[in-house]
Write an enzyme that holds these catalytic residues in place. Sequence first.
Site, PDB file in Angstrom:
ATOM      1  CB  SER A 186      70.127  72.881  46.085  1.00 60.18           C
ATOM      2  OG  SER A 186      68.754  72.796  45.716  1.00 60.18           O
ATOM      3  CG  HIS A 233      74.232  72.812  48.582  1.00 62.84           C
ATOM      4  ND1 HIS A 233      74.613  72.711  47.261  1.00 62.84           N
ATOM      5  CD2 HIS A 233      73.104  72.059  48.696  1.00 62.84           C
ATOM      6  CE1 HIS A 233      73.755  71.948  46.611  1.00 62.84           C
ATOM      7  NE2 HIS A 233      72.828  71.537  47.473  1.00 62.84           N
ATOM      8  CD  GLU A 249      78.113  73.862  45.979  1.00 69.13           C
ATOM      9  OE1 GLU A 249      78.566  73.893  44.823  1.00 69.13           O
ATOM     10  OE2 GLU A 249      76.890  74.022  46.230  1.00 69.13           O
ATOM     11  CG  ASN A 275      72.719  72.414  42.028  1.00 65.15           C
ATOM     12  OD1 ASN A 275      72.957  71.299  41.581  1.00 65.15           O
ATOM     13  ND2 ASN A 275      72.023  72.595  43.131  1.00 65.15           N
TER      14      ASN A 275
END
Length: 317
Positions: free
Chosen positions: A149, A170, A182, A220
């Site tokens: 991540s 991800h 992702e 993120n």
Amino acid sequence: MAFVTRQFMRSMSSSSTASASAKKIIVKHVTVIGGGLMGAGIAQVAAATGHTVVLVDQTEDILAKSKKGIEESLRKVAKKKFAENPKAGDEFVEKTLSSIVTSTDAASVVHSTDLVVEAIVENLKVKNELFKRLDKFAAEHTIFASNTSSLQITSIANATTRQDRFAGLHFFNPVPLMKLVEVIKTPMTSQKTFESLVDFSKALGKHPVSCKDTPGFVVNRLLVPYLMEAIRLYERVSDGDASKEDIDTAMKLGAGYPMGPFELLDYVGLDTTKFIIDGWHEIDVKNPLYQPSPCLNKLVAENKFGKKTGEGFYKYK
């Protein structure tokens, strides 16, 4: 005329060969490295959607715990999905579990897999050592993917000789419920690899989004600075900004978020957030979004990581 025909046939043959080599990999066999929450979740959704899965971790005890967690999760899914047909639910659980085998030796199981998904500790050196070793044993067509991540995918891919067959994949926690994946493409990732991973994500019932190999990818990159700014707002409480309770309430009622930033920080884990922001800060020291937080550092130093330790910004019973 015969010469022209021969040239045409050679041209067609070359085109067919090029086309065949460019065909996407249809992922049927998946190896998941790491039997923790994320790895077990990935193994579960892959097995539940018709893939054969090998789940790998260091000990049989860890793997037994992983399988137990997967079974409990599947029964929850089955109870909801087959509410009017419990027998079909039981069959779904048993069929899914039968598609998952476990192993403590990653090198011995990757020779026949289409995709290796790594979901181990967020440590670049450990990941590099793992992929460097597996690269020697995996089949030529096998795609490698990391569920990291926060780490740069390119830095992990460089430990292998298959940078064109390496990407980020991800997932989000809890994997069986969260729809997003992702798919991170490095400058070396081939289009064939990228499209194969997009198709695999869709086969899992997920919604893939494409990302470049930049810090935090999409979610993120937006989420962590937001969480850090909430902490900074709280740190300035002596100047009359806001309490953590008011900040959480404001974001839930004002922005429609299901959780406030401090509730989410405790859920994700303060140690995880600190690890991410510290890594980004090393890459770009002057970026104000990546500045460390004294408050966060203090809580992590006291082993107050959030819900998993019983205390973070809030206390839990």
